[in-house]
Scaffold this motif. Structure first.
Motif, PDB file in Angstrom:
ATOM      1  N   THR A   1       1.697  -7.525   4.604  1.00  0.00           N
ATOM      2  CA  THR A   1       0.350  -7.875   4.182  1.00  0.00           C
ATOM      3  C   THR A   1      -0.290  -6.736   3.397  1.00  0.00           C
ATOM      4  O   THR A   1      -0.278  -5.594   3.845  1.00  0.00           O
ATOM      5  CB  THR A   1      -0.524  -8.193   5.410  1.00  0.00           C
ATOM      6  N   GLY A   2      -0.872  -7.056   2.243  1.00  0.00           N
ATOM      7  CA  GLY A   2      -1.617  -6.084   1.457  1.00  0.00           C
ATOM      8  C   GLY A   2      -3.074  -6.062   1.875  1.00  0.00           C
ATOM      9  O   GLY A   2      -3.512  -6.832   2.722  1.00  0.00           O
ATOM     10  N   GLY A   3      -3.842  -5.183   1.268  1.00  0.00           N
ATOM     11  CA  GLY A   3      -5.265  -5.037   1.570  1.00  0.00           C
ATOM     12  C   GLY A   3      -5.508  -3.799   2.406  1.00  0.00           C
ATOM     13  O   GLY A   3      -4.670  -3.405   3.211  1.00  0.00           O
ATOM     14  N   SER A   4      -6.670  -3.182   2.227  1.00  0.00           N
ATOM     15  CA  SER A   4      -6.937  -1.887   2.864  1.00  0.00           C
ATOM     16  C   SER A   4      -6.901  -1.900   4.384  1.00  0.00           C
ATOM     17  O   SER A   4      -6.530  -0.888   4.979  1.00  0.00           O
ATOM     18  CB  SER A   4      -8.266  -1.309   2.375  1.00  0.00           C
ATOM     19  N   PRO A   5      -7.229  -2.981   5.096  1.00  0.00           N
ATOM     20  CA  PRO A   5      -7.113  -2.867   6.550  1.00  0.00           C
ATOM     21  C   PRO A   5      -5.688  -3.077   7.058  1.00  0.00           C
ATOM     22  O   PRO A   5      -5.421  -2.872   8.234  1.00  0.00           O
ATOM     23  CB  PRO A   5      -8.047  -3.949   7.076  1.00  0.00           C
ATOM     24  N   TYR A   6      -4.756  -3.499   6.214  1.00  0.00           N
ATOM     25  CA  TYR A   6      -3.422  -3.889   6.668  1.00  0.00           C
ATOM     26  C   TYR A   6      -2.299  -2.933   6.271  1.00  0.00           C
ATOM     27  O   TYR A   6      -1.422  -2.657   7.070  1.00  0.00           O
ATOM     28  CB  TYR A   6      -3.092  -5.294   6.180  1.00  0.00           C
TER      29      TYR A   6
END
Length: 162
Positions: free
Chosen positions: A146-151
């Motif tokens: 999963t991409g994205g800053s929290p992941y």
């Protein structure tokens, strides 16, 4: 990083001290992340493609090579995380590595559900040491994370007084 504001003097004292004046600026620092989902091929060691920088001092994180170079020798806290999209697929290994020491931290195990993998280490680095994270998996097929800053992200900062 907190690098502004004032600190009250202890009870009985007068005035205040700035954080920077007290030597409490924890730089250099960075936080880079992968903006979109990404894949790891079966039986392949892959440098995690961190393509977006949220925070950094100077231009210390390279989004073309996915490495961070502190620019200042010292002791650093490094932390990395990623989350699998696929579940029940088998063994993984995630590493924090440097250009000088090779592997400095490792997380390994078996993913049985959509899981988050976290890894952290405190490490003394040279000013020019490149630091990066890699992932290996051997499920029998390509797996997606999963991409994205929290992941999926990697961050670090210099420890004050270490």
């Amino acid at each position: 990083a907190i690098d502004s504001g004032t600190l009250a003097i202890a009870q009985g004292g007068t005035g205040a001290a700035t954080l920077a004046g007290a030597g409490l600026v924890n730089t250099p620092y960075f936080l880079a992340y992968r903006a979109t989902n990404w894949d790891v091929a079966n039986a392949s060691l892959t440098t995690i493609p961190l393509d977006t920088v949220l925070y950094q001092t100077g231009s210390t994180f390279n989004t073309g090579t996915y490495v961070w170079t502190p620019g200042e020798a010292g002791t650093y806290k490094l932390y990395a995380t990623t989350r699998s999209v696929d579940s029940s697929w088998g063994n993984f290994e995630m590493y924090i590595k440097t250009s000088v020491s090779g592997e400095v931290a490792r997380a390994q195990g078996t993913i049985t559900i959509s899981s988050t993998v976290n890894l952290s280490v405190i490490r003394t680095l040279t000013d020019s040491e490149n630091v990066f994270i890699t992932m290996y998996q051997d499920s029998g097929s390509t797996k997606t994370f999963t991409g994205g800053s929290p992941y999926t992200f990697f961050c670090g900062f210099k420890l004050i007084g270490a």
